[in-house]
Write a protein that holds these residues in place. Sequence first.
Motif, PDB file in Angstrom:
ATOM      1  N   ALA A 119     -17.490  29.293-105.689  1.00 19.76           N
ATOM      2  CA  ALA A 119     -17.633  29.691-104.723  1.00 19.76           C
ATOM      3  C   ALA A 119     -16.621  28.634-103.838  1.00 19.76           C
ATOM      4  O   ALA A 119     -15.662  28.384-104.267  1.00 19.76           O
ATOM      5  N   PRO A 120     -16.451  30.031-102.471  1.00 17.95           N
ATOM      6  CA  PRO A 120     -17.325  30.277-102.316  1.00 17.95           C
ATOM      7  C   PRO A 120     -17.268  31.971-102.292  1.00 17.95           C
ATOM      8  O   PRO A 120     -16.134  32.383-102.808  1.00 17.95           O
ATOM      9  N   LEU A 121     -18.253  32.837-102.394  1.00 14.22           N
ATOM     10  CA  LEU A 121     -17.898  34.272-102.371  1.00 14.22           C
ATOM     11  C   LEU A 121     -18.389  35.154-100.985  1.00 14.22           C
ATOM     12  O   LEU A 121     -19.184  34.368-100.691  1.00 14.22           O
ATOM     13  N   GLY A 122     -18.361  36.430-101.762  1.00 12.79           N
ATOM     14  CA  GLY A 122     -19.099  37.052-100.221  1.00 12.79           C
ATOM     15  C   GLY A 122     -20.286  36.985 -99.762  1.00 12.79           C
ATOM     16  O   GLY A 122     -20.737  37.296-100.327  1.00 12.79           O
ATOM     17  N   GLY A 123     -20.796  36.150 -98.660  1.00 10.48           N
ATOM     18  CA  GLY A 123     -22.056  36.091 -97.428  1.00 10.48           C
ATOM     19  C   GLY A 123     -22.197  34.634 -98.671  1.00 10.48           C
ATOM     20  O   GLY A 123     -23.660  34.497 -98.059  1.00 10.48           O
ATOM     21  N   ASP A 124     -21.655  33.703 -98.652  1.00  8.92           N
ATOM     22  CA  ASP A 124     -22.175  32.392 -99.273  1.00  8.92           C
ATOM     23  C   ASP A 124     -21.843  31.816 -98.027  1.00  8.92           C
ATOM     24  O   ASP A 124     -21.359  32.326 -97.360  1.00  8.92           O
ATOM     25  N   ARG A 125     -23.080  31.124 -97.605  1.00  5.92           N
ATOM     26  CA  ARG A 125     -22.883  29.653 -96.703  1.00  5.92           C
ATOM     27  C   ARG A 125     -23.329  28.484 -97.091  1.00  5.92           C
ATOM     28  O   ARG A 125     -23.806  27.803 -96.966  1.00  5.92           O
ATOM     29  N   LEU A 126     -21.584  27.829 -97.383  1.00  3.14           N
ATOM     30  CA  LEU A 126     -21.564  26.944 -97.585  1.00  3.14           C
ATOM     31  C   LEU A 126     -20.963  25.428 -96.489  1.00  3.14           C
ATOM     32  O   LEU A 126     -20.826  25.449 -95.143  1.00  3.14           O
ATOM     33  N   ALA A 127     -21.587  24.131 -96.732  1.00  8.53           N
ATOM     34  CA  ALA A 127     -20.874  23.496 -95.595  1.00  8.53           C
ATOM     35  C   ALA A 127     -21.493  21.540 -95.980  1.00  8.53           C
ATOM     36  O   ALA A 127     -21.421  21.487 -97.635  1.00  8.53           O
ATOM     37  N   LEU A 128     -20.304  21.092 -96.026  1.00 11.87           N
ATOM     38  CA  LEU A 128     -19.916  19.225 -95.936  1.00 11.87           C
ATOM     39  C   LEU A 128     -19.697  18.904 -95.132  1.00 11.87           C
ATOM     40  O   LEU A 128     -18.934  18.952 -93.944  1.00 11.87           O
ATOM     41  N   GLU A 129     -20.772  17.896 -95.438  1.00  2.30           N
ATOM     42  CA  GLU A 129     -20.602  16.584 -94.217  1.00  2.30           C
ATOM     43  C   GLU A 129     -20.246  15.750 -94.692  1.00  2.30           C
ATOM     44  O   GLU A 129     -20.356  14.801 -95.245  1.00  2.30           O
ATOM     45  N   ALA A 130     -19.381  15.290 -93.329  1.00  3.64           N
ATOM     46  CA  ALA A 130     -18.754  13.624 -93.837  1.00  3.64           C
ATOM     47  C   ALA A 130     -19.095  12.880 -92.465  1.00  3.64           C
ATOM     48  O   ALA A 130     -18.566  12.694 -91.459  1.00  3.64           O
ATOM     49  N   ASP A 131     -19.810  12.166 -92.868  1.00  4.32           N
ATOM     50  CA  ASP A 131     -20.241  10.617 -91.537  1.00  4.32           C
ATOM     51  C   ASP A 131     -19.421   9.196 -91.899  1.00  4.32           C
ATOM     52  O   ASP A 131     -20.222   8.707 -92.699  1.00  4.32           O
TER      53      ASP A 131
END
Length: 248
Positions: free
Chosen positions: A50-62
């Motif tokens: 990943a990411p492949l076409g159409g994927d929606r990834l997110a990474l959050e850091a606080d």
Amino acid sequence: MSLTATARITAAPGGSLPVLESDGPLALRRTRTTGPDADARVTVVGAMSAPLGGDRLALEADVRDGARLLVDAAAATVALPGRTPAPAHYDVRLTVGEDAELRWLPEQLISAYGSELCMRTTVQLAATARLVLREEQILGRHGEEPGTLTTRLTVHRAGAPLLDQELRYGPGASVGWDGGAVLGGHRAVGQLLLVDPDMADKPAEPRLLGETAVLTPLAGPAVLVTALAADARLLRRVLDRALDDLTG
């Protein structure tokens, strides 16, 4: 079939990680710190392609007030074509509190032939926050043409804009993206952003860092290093030298 996933990190003072939440291909692992620059270290481990076409990834850091966190990765991220022609999206959202520090040092992002990726990194910094952020884009694997890659880096400090830049490469970009005025045939592009309140008293001077790298002071206690190179190894060498020089 496309994939949607969001991984989350929260760092608290004293090395505590009250939130360490993996999702889909984004596997988060607490790893041993190797120096005095962070109280906690998290390594991103790819659990699948990943990411492949159409994927929606997110990474959050606080990073909460007074905490110090290092985030790195076990391997490069490779953007690949998928079964759908839709572009993939990868959003990174970072928040750093008062007297907190984040060192965001992932491995390279590789834009493979036939892929299309839109990557957005958004950073919110408190007035006394510190940040080291590195981004590296490799246009194509060895011997292949790149996919289409769009990256945007937006940073706010104390609620005010500090940096907002967008880069676009590959067959879906405007004509001239690979010309002498932009990449000049180079296939590795990198940025190193350093934000430190101590720079307010000792602002950096703009200067060249070799033939294809430049250090630019920003309108705030921050500097941006932008570099081009023939390959990932040479790019990392330039950015590492710049970081060593800036941090002593």
